[in-house]
Design a protein around this motif. Sequence first.
Motif, PDB file in Angstrom:
ATOM      1  N   ASP A  78       0.836  -1.206   0.000  1.00  0.00           N
ATOM      2  CA  ASP A  78       0.000   0.000   0.000  1.00  0.00           C
ATOM      3  C   ASP A  78       0.868   1.253   0.000  1.00  0.00           C
ATOM      4  O   ASP A  78       0.581   2.226  -0.711  1.00  0.00           O
ATOM      5  CB  ASP A  78      -0.935   0.014   1.218  1.00  0.00           C
ATOM      6  CG  ASP A  78      -2.039  -1.023   1.125  1.00  0.00           C
ATOM      7  OD1 ASP A  78      -2.240  -1.568   0.021  1.00  0.00           O
ATOM      8  OD2 ASP A  78      -2.685  -1.287   2.146  1.00  0.00           O
ATOM      9  N   GLU A  79       1.926   1.245   0.793  1.00  0.00           N
ATOM     10  CA  GLU A  79       2.830   2.387   0.849  1.00  0.00           C
ATOM     11  C   GLU A  79       3.544   2.571  -0.494  1.00  0.00           C
ATOM     12  O   GLU A  79       3.744   3.702  -0.957  1.00  0.00           O
ATOM     13  CB  GLU A  79       3.843   2.191   1.970  1.00  0.00           C
ATOM     14  CG  GLU A  79       4.709   3.406   2.250  1.00  0.00           C
ATOM     15  CD  GLU A  79       5.588   3.215   3.465  1.00  0.00           C
ATOM     16  OE1 GLU A  79       5.485   4.011   4.405  1.00  0.00           O
ATOM     17  OE2 GLU A  79       6.388   2.258   3.478  1.00  0.00           O
TER      18      GLU A  79
ATOM     19  N   HIS B 231       1.134   4.162  -2.837  1.00  0.00           N
ATOM     20  CA  HIS B 231       0.982   5.579  -2.502  1.00  0.00           C
ATOM     21  C   HIS B 231       2.210   6.364  -2.956  1.00  0.00           C
ATOM     22  O   HIS B 231       2.089   7.491  -3.469  1.00  0.00           O
ATOM     23  CB  HIS B 231       0.773   5.733  -1.001  1.00  0.00           C
ATOM     24  CG  HIS B 231       0.368   7.108  -0.572  1.00  0.00           C
ATOM     25  ND1 HIS B 231      -0.585   7.855  -1.250  1.00  0.00           N
ATOM     26  CD2 HIS B 231       0.799   7.901   0.449  1.00  0.00           C
ATOM     27  CE1 HIS B 231      -0.725   9.031  -0.658  1.00  0.00           C
ATOM     28  NE2 HIS B 231       0.113   9.086   0.369  1.00  0.00           N
TER      29      HIS B 231
ATOM     30  N   ARG C 160       1.830   7.136  -6.524  1.00  0.00           N
ATOM     31  CA  ARG C 160       0.880   8.241  -6.771  1.00  0.00           C
ATOM     32  C   ARG C 160       1.532   9.595  -6.476  1.00  0.00           C
ATOM     33  O   ARG C 160       1.247  10.589  -7.166  1.00  0.00           O
ATOM     34  CB  ARG C 160      -0.374   8.062  -5.902  1.00  0.00           C
ATOM     35  CG  ARG C 160      -1.275   6.910  -6.335  1.00  0.00           C
ATOM     36  CD  ARG C 160      -2.604   6.942  -5.617  1.00  0.00           C
ATOM     37  NE  ARG C 160      -2.474   6.708  -4.186  1.00  0.00           N
ATOM     38  CZ  ARG C 160      -2.532   5.499  -3.633  1.00  0.00           C
ATOM     39  NH1 ARG C 160      -2.691   4.417  -4.389  1.00  0.00           N
ATOM     40  NH2 ARG C 160      -2.428   5.354  -2.320  1.00  0.00           N
TER      41      ARG C 160
END
Length: 219
Positions: free
Chosen positions: A154-155, A158, A161
Amino acid sequence: MREFQPGQTAVRRDVFRRKVWSAHALRVVEDTAEALVLGCRPGAESLAPTTWIESLLTGDETARLRALANLADGNWQLGHWTWRDTSHLQWVPPDSWFSVNAFFDAAGEGRLTYWYVNFQHPMRRTPLGFDTFDLLLDLVVAPDLSRWDWKDEDEYAHGRRLGVVSEADHRAVEKAREEAVAMIQGAVGPFAAERGLGTWRYEPHWPDPQLPTGVLDLV
């Protein structure tokens, strides 16, 4: 570039957009064509973003998210941190998009607790050690190589992004994922039993690694 001798201090710096994100003093175990191998134990000196230190001390995940946002903005402050709780060995090969770390219980018999594959920029040698950049994705591997689990996906997403992980980085990491898993499945490279990295012990006569002067100076 300088070849390091066993027992010397070498500094790993994570550098993002020409600014030091972190700096860790490590002790050289060996320096060969295969890899630069470095050891760490509790007491080793480092510099790290203050938000990252806050997240370690408090367990506050929002501080970790702020650290990533600060990284993307190029706006962070460094604080002093002393390594604690575990000893570890870093196997850093040239031209590779990952390193392999072996983590040991610093108390008791110092047994191997897990392997840790850290995806990062290929190292660039410096007079102090080497520079790289952590790409946020990790792979945690059982001591006997019987299983592995992806960490911080998930990190990593992110970070993509936010532009911390570029598309070129991502393509390299996708290839490196396959290479790392193949190493684990084949029990080769640093994972080979005969290589002996899983039974490493920090030399008791080596002092705790300390950061040298000029550690924030980039060339």
